[in-house]
Design an enzyme around this catalytic site. Structure first.
Site, short mmCIF file in Angstrom:
data_model
loop_
_atom_site.label_atom_id
_atom_site.label_comp_id
_atom_site.label_asym_id
_atom_site.label_seq_id
_atom_site.Cartn_x
_atom_site.Cartn_y
_atom_site.Cartn_z
CG HIS A 162 5.39 -1.18 -1.78
ND1 HIS A 162 4.19 -1.17 -2.45
CD2 HIS A 162 5.62 -2.47 -1.42
CE1 HIS A 162 3.71 -2.41 -2.50
NE2 HIS A 162 4.56 -3.21 -1.88
CB ALA B 152 5.16 -5.77 1.66
CG ASN C 291 -3.80 -6.13 2.22
OD1 ASN C 291 -4.93 -5.67 2.31
ND2 ASN C 291 -3.57 -7.40 1.97
#
Length: 259
Positions: free
Chosen positions: A210, A111, A180
């Site tokens: 993020h 991602a 992850n």
């Protein structure tokens, strides 16, 4: 034709399976799905059957599946695409996967991105600090081991709450379904013990955010990503499955790449 086998047909794997069936990756086809719970027309009941039908295997079933099957896939001569990169915080597993001979090992970036510039910066000189703050819908970060006060704040609070602040290695152990991207950043830069992680639950968040920061002699960097959450699993960004498809496209057409 590239034959693709899939371990796991959950939130990520089911999208990969559907898109492959619809021709999303030119020159690739889904040929087998190994999942003991989810039914699928191409389902097989053991790893051997999966391997016999595959040129590349995508692991999309979690840390346990990678521990159980990853080495065997590589040793069979089949390429392996790893989605559950957080499992590689286990140094023994990482070493076993690395030394296994046979198929190639690919780590799906998932991602977030920007690893090209960070790796280039590391060639210029050391990165002194690397950090990532991951903000998710509050309910997606609840874990049984948390204090009751924290769980209540995640369930009914009105303000963002930081539920973890520490090294990436610990984050990967405590949030295996959510870390992850942290693991990928760690492997691409200063390692699991060098990357600082903050996990934030926000009751107002509808997407997964993020923010990566890094600094060193080459410069100072801030990379921001805000992804739609998977409709089937709010702990996962929906784009992750498409990162797998992008990886398969690159494997199928290795002459086309961004360097």
């Amino acid at each position: 034709m590239l034959r693709v086998g899939l371990i796991g047909c959950g939130a990520i794997g089911s999208v990969v399976a559907r898109e492959l069936a619809q021709g999303a990756v030119e020159g690739a086809e889904l040929t087998a799905v190994f999942d003991l719970v989810v039914d699928h027309p191409l389902r097989v009941d053991d790893l051997g059957s999966l391997l016999s039908r595959s040129d590349v295997v995508v692991e999309a079933a979690g840390h346990g599946a990678l521990r159980e099957h990853g080495v065997a896939v590589r040793e069979s001569g089949i390429d392996l695409v790893v989605v559950s990169i957080g499992a590689l915080a286990d140094e023994d597993l990482a070493a076993e996967l690395k030394k296994a001979e046979g198929g190639r090992l690919f780590l799906c970036t998932g991602a977030i991105g920007g690893f090209d510039i960070l790796r280039a910066a590391m060639l210029f000189g050391p990165l002194d600090e690397v950090a990532i703050t991951s903000t998710k819908p509050a309910a997606a970060l609840s874990r049984p081991w948390m204090d009751e006060t924290v769980l209540d704040a995640l369930a009914s609070g009105s303000e963002p709450i930081t539920v973890f602040d520490g090294p990436a290695r610990q984050a990967c152990a405590l949030f295996p379904e959510s870390a992850n991207v942290t693991a990928t950043l760690s492997l691409a830069t200063v390692g699991f013990d060098g990357v600082r992680v903050q996990m934030v639950g926000d009751p107002a968040a509808t997407r997964v955010r993020h923010v990566v920061t890094a600094s060193g002699v080459a410069g100072t960097y801030e990379l921001s990503f805000e992804n739609a959450a998977s409709p089937d699993n709010p702990r996962t960004s929906a784009v992750t499955a498409y990162s797998v498809l992008r990886a398969l496209t690159d494997i199928r057409r290795p002459s086309v790449s961004f360097l």
